[in-house]
Enzyme design. Structure first.
Site, mmCIF file in Angstrom:
data_model
loop_
_atom_site.group_PDB
_atom_site.id
_atom_site.type_symbol
_atom_site.label_atom_id
_atom_site.label_comp_id
_atom_site.label_asym_id
_atom_site.label_seq_id
_atom_site.Cartn_x
_atom_site.Cartn_y
_atom_site.Cartn_z
ATOM 1 N N ASP A 12 41.336 39.663 43.895
ATOM 2 C CA ASP A 12 40.648 38.824 42.906
ATOM 3 C C ASP A 12 40.858 39.346 41.485
ATOM 4 O O ASP A 12 41.459 40.406 41.285
ATOM 5 C CB ASP A 12 39.161 38.760 43.260
ATOM 6 N N ASP B 164 37.622 28.759 40.893
ATOM 7 C CA ASP B 164 37.043 28.496 42.206
ATOM 8 C C ASP B 164 36.679 27.018 42.369
ATOM 9 O O ASP B 164 36.174 26.380 41.436
ATOM 10 C CB ASP B 164 35.765 29.320 42.408
#
Length: 572
Positions: free
Chosen positions: A151, A204
């Site tokens: 991430d 996201d």
């Protein structure tokens, strides 16, 4: 029991040098599986993961190809052990992460672990891998990982190649193939395939229709999509799916309808995105399970050719000419297109008024409840030239006047005259991420214009715009310096097509509009795929039946926010 420190100490010693016997993981088709974050966030445990695996087998998901079980953030202890390794949280993973990997492998699953290119992961509860890539890659391999999600929260975006490159080299050096999945806005089509095998398309995905369309549009406009093909070992990740529930965090609590979930599955599958479930596999509604187990749509995703669909045609639905709100997108500039013409009001309202749809102004969609804030056109507030009623309900937390107030930031002019277009809501506090008081500026992600913190991108052109024409008389276009495209109205009715093995075509007829509409595919326009075939056998992948042989064109009625997904095969 916990795994002995001595075993992990050996892993630490192996991390001193890269191993010559390393391997790069190869995957011939997009991965399929499950990830923990959307449904469980940081509330995960060994018992939960094993229960999920059992239910995936029970529901027939593993047999259809959902074989990756990816453990997202919060699996690790708060600090590294004495040997410098990331270890499982002893309270929630009492037998350690290698034990869990072994149990999943015994059941026929592949095993994914999460990290981040920072000192801490995005949730902040466990160490990240920045500066520790070698020892972490060895540790993940020791645990039996087949997949590493890396991430990028709170990072220096410009360092993406260096940081992800360090992890890719470390992964390649260990004697276990592990896929490397990354998320970074500053990789390029040249650098991304060098540092990863799977790249996220953007921010996201939230569990609502507008965000689903945002992510899809970002992915379909991404130049990285050109890299996705058979043998490339590179795939674009549109994010874990929101079918059957999933994300319940603030800003994403709405649920998709069954029609929207079918569209979601077809769009992700046809774009050759990984099909990773975000729902709780222990409790799958029957309708959602029927979608997730549609073997014909899965076959499109897993087709050996590996070619994603592309936009083939776009049109506006006549019935939506007076829609309350239109999504705005970036399109190839066309001076003859009235829907790309805008006038900047000179009456103090700060409005950007549409030339092609009088009475509509550019504004922020749901400006409080979601992030980043979308740009749309709705009835102008207090606009004497407006043909709209102006009574359309404003998004929660906004007044109509506030959401349509803009200002050119002349202090941020670039050498070529590009300006930052700042959103200046009146009567409400501006809430943008980034430096306090930095303001909110029109930004771009893929073909999506959106409001984000002024000055946040490493690439400044992401927030630079040029107004071509007279700002207050006659109008002109608003062009992105980054993409060279112009602000315009999204089409409602679209056709996406792509080739399949054996000379066949898959076509997704996609209706974004609020009403049902007929969508037509011209068969001769598919000659690049079908060759000289003038007749095709059409099969509906959701109805699971052949619709017949068609010549000239194929037309289907498509529900609002729905798709008709068909395969076409040449027919003599």
């Amino acid at each position: 029991m916990a795994w002995p420190e001595s075993a992990l100490a050996v892993v630490g010693l192996l991390a001193v040098a890269e191993q010559a016997s390393g391997k790069i993981a190869h995957v011939a088709t997009p991965v399929m599986g499950f990830s923990t974050w959307n449904s469980f966030g940081g509330s995960i445990s060994e018992g939960l993961i094993l229960e999920v695996a059992g239910n995936m087998t029970l529901h027939g998901l593993k047999a259809l190809g959902y074989t990756y079980i990816n453990i997202d953030d919060a699996w690790g202890a708060s600090s590294r052990n004495a040997s410098g390794n990331i270890v499982g949280d002893p309270k929630t993973f009492p037998h350690g992460m290698k034990y869990l990997g072994d149990r999943l492998h015994e059941q026929g699953y592949l095993y994914g672990l999460y990290t981040a290119r920072n000192l801490r992961t995005c949730g902040g509860t466990m160490p990240g891998s920045l500066g520790n890539e070698v020892i972490d890659a060895d540790t993940f391999a020791y645990y039996g990982a087949d997949f590493v999600k890396n991430d990028d929260c709170g990072v220096v975006y410009a360092n993406a190649v260096k940081d992800y490159g360090a992890m890719q080299r470390a992964i390649t050096a260990v004697d276990r193939p592990m896929l490397h999945n990354v998320k970074a806005p500053d990789l390029t089509p040249l650098t991304a395939p060098v540092v990863c095998q799977i790249k996220r398309v953007g921010k996201d995905l939230k569990n609502d229709w507008e965000d689903l369309v945002r992510v899809f549009d970002t992915g379909m406009s991404d130049p990285f999509l050109d890299l996705v093909t058979r043998g490339s070992n590179f795939w674009m990740d549109f994010d874990m799916m929101e079918i059957g529930g999933g994300e319940t965090r603030p800003g994403g609590t709405a649920t998709l309808t069954s029609v929207e979930q079918r569209a979601h599955f077809s769009l992700w599958a046809a774009a050759k995105s990984p099909l990773v479930m975000g729902n709780d596999p222990r409790h799958v509604p029957a309708g959602a399970l029927a979608i997730l187990t549609n073997a014909e749509v899965i076959a499109v995703n897993q087709d050996a050719l590996g070619a994603p669909v592309r936009l083939h045609s776009r049109m506006h639905a006549a019935d939506t000419a007076t829609a309350a709100e239109w999504k705005l997108v970036l399109q190839d500039c066309d001076s003859a297109d009235a829907l790309q013409q805008w006038t900047l009001a000179g009456d103090g309202s700060g409005q950007i008024r549409s030339g092609g749809r009088p009475g509509y102004c550019a504004g922020v969609f749901q400006c409080i409840s979601r992030w980043p804030w979308w740009i749309s056109a709705s009835a102008c507030s207090n606009d004497p030239t407006s043909s709209g009623s102006g009574t359309t309900a404003a998004p929660t937390g906004c007044s109509a006047a506030a959401e349509q107030h803009w200002q050119w930031n002349t202090t941020a002019a670039d050498a070529d005259g590009s300006l930052m277009l700042e959103w200046k809501p009146t009567g409400m506090k501006t809430k943008c991420w980034g430096t306090p008081g930095s303001g909110c500026c029109l930004s771009v992600e893929g073909t999506n214009p959106e409001v984000d913190s002024c000055g946040w991108p490493a690439n400044a052109s992401q927030q630079q715009w040029e107004f071509t024409g007279s700002q207050q008389t006659g109008g002109g276009s608003i062009k992105s310096r980054m993409s060279g495209q112009c602000l315009g109205f999204a089409g409602d009715l679209e056709v996406y097509v792509g080739p399949l093995s054996g000379g066949n075509v898959t076509a997704v007829l996609f209706n974004r509009s609020p009403v049902a509409a007929n969508i037509t595919v011209s068969i001769p326009s598919l000659a690049a795929i079908l060759g000289t075939a003038s007749r095709v056998l059409v099969r509906d992948l959701w109805a699971h039946k052949d619709l017949g042989v068609f010549e000239g064109s194929f037309t289907a009625e498509v529900e609002s926010h729905g798709v008709v997904h068909v395969n076409m095969a040449p027919h003599q």
